[in-house]
Design a protein around this motif. Structure first.
Motif, PDB file in Angstrom:
ATOM      1  N   VAL A  20       0.843  -1.202   0.000  1.00  0.00           N
ATOM      2  CA  VAL A  20       0.000   0.000   0.000  1.00  0.00           C
ATOM      3  C   VAL A  20       0.876   1.248   0.000  1.00  0.00           C
ATOM      4  O   VAL A  20       0.623   2.212  -0.742  1.00  0.00           O
ATOM      5  CB  VAL A  20      -0.950   0.000   1.218  1.00  0.00           C
ATOM      6  N   ALA A  21       1.911   1.248   0.830  1.00  0.00           N
ATOM      7  CA  ALA A  21       2.807   2.403   0.896  1.00  0.00           C
ATOM      8  C   ALA A  21       3.473   2.650  -0.454  1.00  0.00           C
ATOM      9  O   ALA A  21       3.535   3.791  -0.935  1.00  0.00           O
ATOM     10  CB  ALA A  21       3.858   2.183   1.984  1.00  0.00           C
ATOM     11  N   GLU A  22       3.955   1.585  -1.076  1.00  0.00           N
ATOM     12  CA  GLU A  22       4.629   1.740  -2.368  1.00  0.00           C
ATOM     13  C   GLU A  22       3.671   2.257  -3.436  1.00  0.00           C
ATOM     14  O   GLU A  22       4.004   3.159  -4.205  1.00  0.00           O
ATOM     15  CB  GLU A  22       5.226   0.399  -2.796  1.00  0.00           C
ATOM     16  N   ARG A  23       2.466   1.701  -3.479  1.00  0.00           N
ATOM     17  CA  ARG A  23       1.530   2.103  -4.528  1.00  0.00           C
ATOM     18  C   ARG A  23       1.031   3.530  -4.320  1.00  0.00           C
ATOM     19  O   ARG A  23       0.769   4.247  -5.289  1.00  0.00           O
ATOM     20  CB  ARG A  23       0.351   1.138  -4.587  1.00  0.00           C
ATOM     21  N   SER A  24       0.879   3.937  -3.078  1.00  0.00           N
ATOM     22  CA  SER A  24       0.362   5.285  -2.808  1.00  0.00           C
ATOM     23  C   SER A  24       1.460   6.339  -2.786  1.00  0.00           C
ATOM     24  O   SER A  24       1.173   7.537  -2.710  1.00  0.00           O
ATOM     25  CB  SER A  24      -0.393   5.301  -1.478  1.00  0.00           C
ATOM     26  N   GLY A  25       2.717   5.895  -2.826  1.00  0.00           N
ATOM     27  CA  GLY A  25       3.822   6.845  -2.859  1.00  0.00           C
ATOM     28  C   GLY A  25       4.112   7.513  -1.535  1.00  0.00           C
ATOM     29  O   GLY A  25       4.574   8.658  -1.502  1.00  0.00           O
ATOM     30  N   VAL A  26       3.855   6.802  -0.438  1.00  0.00           N
ATOM     31  CA  VAL A  26       4.166   7.355   0.880  1.00  0.00           C
ATOM     32  C   VAL A  26       5.138   6.421   1.592  1.00  0.00           C
ATOM     33  O   VAL A  26       5.228   5.232   1.273  1.00  0.00           O
ATOM     34  CB  VAL A  26       2.900   7.553   1.743  1.00  0.00           C
ATOM     35  N   ALA A  27       5.841   6.963   2.558  1.00  0.00           N
ATOM     36  CA  ALA A  27       6.742   6.140   3.361  1.00  0.00           C
ATOM     37  C   ALA A  27       5.919   5.209   4.247  1.00  0.00           C
ATOM     38  O   ALA A  27       4.797   5.538   4.649  1.00  0.00           O
ATOM     39  CB  ALA A  27       7.634   7.028   4.218  1.00  0.00           C
ATOM     40  N   LEU A  28       6.482   4.048   4.552  1.00  0.00           N
ATOM     41  CA  LEU A  28       5.763   3.084   5.377  1.00  0.00           C
ATOM     42  C   LEU A  28       5.418   3.677   6.740  1.00  0.00           C
ATOM     43  O   LEU A  28       4.310   3.467   7.262  1.00  0.00           O
ATOM     44  CB  LEU A  28       6.604   1.818   5.541  1.00  0.00           C
ATOM     45  N   GLY A  29       6.324   4.436   7.317  1.00  0.00           N
ATOM     46  CA  GLY A  29       6.046   5.064   8.606  1.00  0.00           C
ATOM     47  C   GLY A  29       4.896   6.053   8.522  1.00  0.00           C
ATOM     48  O   GLY A  29       4.086   6.162   9.452  1.00  0.00           O
ATOM     49  N   THR A  30       4.819   6.779   7.410  1.00  0.00           N
ATOM     50  CA  THR A  30       3.709   7.716   7.214  1.00  0.00           C
ATOM     51  C   THR A  30       2.389   6.968   7.120  1.00  0.00           C
ATOM     52  O   THR A  30       1.380   7.381   7.701  1.00  0.00           O
ATOM     53  CB  THR A  30       3.928   8.541   5.937  1.00  0.00           C
ATOM     54  N   LEU A  31       2.389   5.857   6.390  1.00  0.00           N
ATOM     55  CA  LEU A  31       1.170   5.049   6.279  1.00  0.00           C
ATOM     56  C   LEU A  31       0.683   4.621   7.655  1.00  0.00           C
ATOM     57  O   LEU A  31      -0.519   4.718   7.959  1.00  0.00           O
ATOM     58  CB  LEU A  31       1.452   3.818   5.414  1.00  0.00           C
ATOM     59  N   TYR A  32       1.597   4.186   8.507  1.00  0.00           N
ATOM     60  CA  TYR A  32       1.192   3.724   9.835  1.00  0.00           C
ATOM     61  C   TYR A  32       0.709   4.872  10.720  1.00  0.00           C
ATOM     62  O   TYR A  32      -0.042   4.635  11.669  1.00  0.00           O
ATOM     63  CB  TYR A  32       2.338   2.975  10.514  1.00  0.00           C
ATOM     64  N   ARG A  33       1.130   6.101  10.435  1.00  0.00           N
ATOM     65  CA  ARG A  33       0.588   7.234  11.189  1.00  0.00           C
ATOM     66  C   ARG A  33      -0.873   7.474  10.819  1.00  0.00           C
ATOM     67  O   ARG A  33      -1.677   7.875  11.658  1.00  0.00           O
ATOM     68  CB  ARG A  33       1.397   8.507  10.918  1.00  0.00           C
ATOM     69  N   TYR A  34      -1.211   7.235   9.574  1.00  0.00           N
ATOM     70  CA  TYR A  34      -2.598   7.410   9.136  1.00  0.00           C
ATOM     71  C   TYR A  34      -3.463   6.212   9.521  1.00  0.00           C
ATOM     72  O   TYR A  34      -4.616   6.377   9.931  1.00  0.00           O
ATOM     73  CB  TYR A  34      -2.647   7.611   7.619  1.00  0.00           C
ATOM     74  N   PHE A  35      -2.915   5.025   9.339  1.00  0.00           N
ATOM     75  CA  PHE A  35      -3.664   3.794   9.601  1.00  0.00           C
ATOM     76  C   PHE A  35      -2.739   2.821  10.333  1.00  0.00           C
ATOM     77  O   PHE A  35      -1.879   2.196   9.705  1.00  0.00           O
ATOM     78  CB  PHE A  35      -4.168   3.166   8.295  1.00  0.00           C
ATOM     79  N   PRO A  36      -2.896   2.675  11.640  1.00  0.00           N
ATOM     80  CA  PRO A  36      -1.977   1.840  12.418  1.00  0.00           C
ATOM     81  C   PRO A  36      -2.022   0.354  12.087  1.00  0.00           C
ATOM     82  O   PRO A  36      -1.122  -0.385  12.494  1.00  0.00           O
ATOM     83  CB  PRO A  36      -2.423   2.086  13.866  1.00  0.00           C
ATOM     84  N   SER A  37      -3.051  -0.100  11.377  1.00  0.00           N
ATOM     85  CA  SER A  37      -3.128  -1.523  11.039  1.00  0.00           C
ATOM     86  C   SER A  37      -3.848  -1.705   9.710  1.00  0.00           C
ATOM     87  O   SER A  37      -4.582  -0.821   9.249  1.00  0.00           O
ATOM     88  CB  SER A  37      -3.872  -2.307  12.131  1.00  0.00           C
ATOM     89  N   LYS A  38      -3.648  -2.862   9.130  1.00  0.00           N
ATOM     90  CA  LYS A  38      -4.332  -3.223   7.887  1.00  0.00           C
ATOM     91  C   LYS A  38      -5.843  -3.245   8.081  1.00  0.00           C
ATOM     92  O   LYS A  38      -6.601  -2.801   7.209  1.00  0.00           O
ATOM     93  CB  LYS A  38      -3.819  -4.592   7.436  1.00  0.00           C
ATOM     94  N   VAL A  39      -6.287  -3.758   9.213  1.00  0.00           N
ATOM     95  CA  VAL A  39      -7.729  -3.812   9.475  1.00  0.00           C
ATOM     96  C   VAL A  39      -8.314  -2.407   9.527  1.00  0.00           C
ATOM     97  O   VAL A  39      -9.353  -2.123   8.916  1.00  0.00           O
ATOM     98  CB  VAL A  39      -8.013  -4.587  10.774  1.00  0.00           C
ATOM     99  N   GLN A  40      -7.658  -1.505  10.238  1.00  0.00           N
ATOM    100  CA  GLN A  40      -8.161  -0.131  10.310  1.00  0.00           C
ATOM    101  C   GLN A  40      -8.183   0.522   8.932  1.00  0.00           C
ATOM    102  O   GLN A  40      -9.110   1.273   8.604  1.00  0.00           O
ATOM    103  CB  GLN A  40      -7.306   0.678  11.287  1.00  0.00           C
ATOM    104  N   LEU A  41      -7.183   0.231   8.130  1.00  0.00           N
ATOM    105  CA  LEU A  41      -7.130   0.767   6.770  1.00  0.00           C
ATOM    106  C   LEU A  41      -8.313   0.271   5.944  1.00  0.00           C
ATOM    107  O   LEU A  41      -9.020   1.059   5.295  1.00  0.00           O
ATOM    108  CB  LEU A  41      -5.810   0.354   6.120  1.00  0.00           C
ATOM    109  N   LEU A  42      -8.565  -1.026   5.961  1.00  0.00           N
ATOM    110  CA  LEU A  42      -9.628  -1.579   5.127  1.00  0.00           C
ATOM    111  C   LEU A  42     -11.017  -1.216   5.646  1.00  0.00           C
ATOM    112  O   LEU A  42     -11.939  -1.003   4.854  1.00  0.00           O
ATOM    113  CB  LEU A  42      -9.472  -3.096   5.027  1.00  0.00           C
ATOM    114  N   VAL A  43     -11.180  -1.137   6.951  1.00  0.00           N
ATOM    115  CA  VAL A  43     -12.485  -0.718   7.477  1.00  0.00           C
ATOM    116  C   VAL A  43     -12.749   0.738   7.097  1.00  0.00           C
ATOM    117  O   VAL A  43     -13.874   1.106   6.741  1.00  0.00           O
ATOM    118  CB  VAL A  43     -12.566  -0.921   9.001  1.00  0.00           C
ATOM    119  N   SER A  44     -11.714   1.568   7.123  1.00  0.00           N
ATOM    120  CA  SER A  44     -11.868   2.953   6.669  1.00  0.00           C
ATOM    121  C   SER A  44     -12.212   3.004   5.186  1.00  0.00           C
ATOM    122  O   SER A  44     -13.006   3.844   4.746  1.00  0.00           O
ATOM    123  CB  SER A  44     -10.585   3.744   6.935  1.00  0.00           C
TER     124      SER A  44
END
Length: 201
Positions: free
Chosen positions: A48-72
């Motif tokens: 997800v981080a690679e496809r969206s062009g964000v750093a992995l750490g940035t992704l986790y700041r927005y969505f701490p887990s895969k479940v939270q990401l997909l539910v959002s």
């Protein structure tokens, strides 16, 4: 743009809120694309981080887990359900309005079984850490049903709220049964019609 299911976190890089929202949308777009391509297992945080062009750490700041990401992502998909126009709503009964919206939602989900499976599995796997995101999904679905039930006719009653919640649960369980192959696509609509016409007059 649909309202975010969970407000984006404050960034330390000084970007303004529109930029944060745009980044959040890119992340959700990437998760949806991966889910559509390969289902739940394909939505890996690094991918997800690679496809969206964000750093992995940035992704986790927005969505701490895969479940939270997909539910959002599911909350955003619900936001995108097209509602009947005011003119069409005026010519339909409350039950007909609810069924029109749920039929559209069902067709959208069933059009992409991989993505539907990813989103539904995320909701099923959600634990206490994803309570806020799951609540947003519930609130959005219930709000749509209540709006179709009441139209512009004032605030919902406690019964309206309870009925909307029950209908939303029936819809969700029916989608799970369809995804697991235990019921046919048409049966989902038939079951919803039976419940809605029994509860909404």
């Amino acid at each position: 743009m649909a309202s975010p299911a969970v407000p984006p976190p404050a960034d330390s890089d000084g970007l303004d809120r529109p930029a944060q929202r745009a980044r959040r949308e890119r992340i959700l777009d990437a998760a949806v694309a991966l889910g559509s391509e390969g289902g739940y297992d394909a939505v890996q945080m690094r991918a997800v981080a690679e496809r969206s062009g964000v750093a992995l750490g940035t992704l986790y700041r927005y969505f701490p887990s895969k479940v939270q990401l997909l539910v959002s992502a599911m909350a955003r998909e619900i936001d995108g359900i097209r509602l009947p126009s005011a003119e069409r709503m005026a010519g339909l009964t409350p039950a007909d309005r609810i069924l029109a919206v749920l039929s559209r939602a069902t067709k959208v989900f069933q059009r992409d079984p991989n993505l539907a499976g990813a989103l539904v599995r995320a909701v099923m796997f959600a634990d206490a850490s994803a309570t806020a995101e799951v609540d947003q999904v519930t609130q959005r679905m219930n709000s749509i049903i209540i709006r179709m039930m009441r139209g512009e006719d004032g605030d919902p009653t406690p019964r309206d709220i309870a009925v909307a919640g029950l209908i939303a649960k029936v819809w969700f369980v029916s989608e799970i049964q369809w995804l697991s192959g235990r019921t046919k696509a048409r049966q989902v609509i038939d079951d919803l019609e039976l419940v809605v016409r029994e509860l909404v007059h």
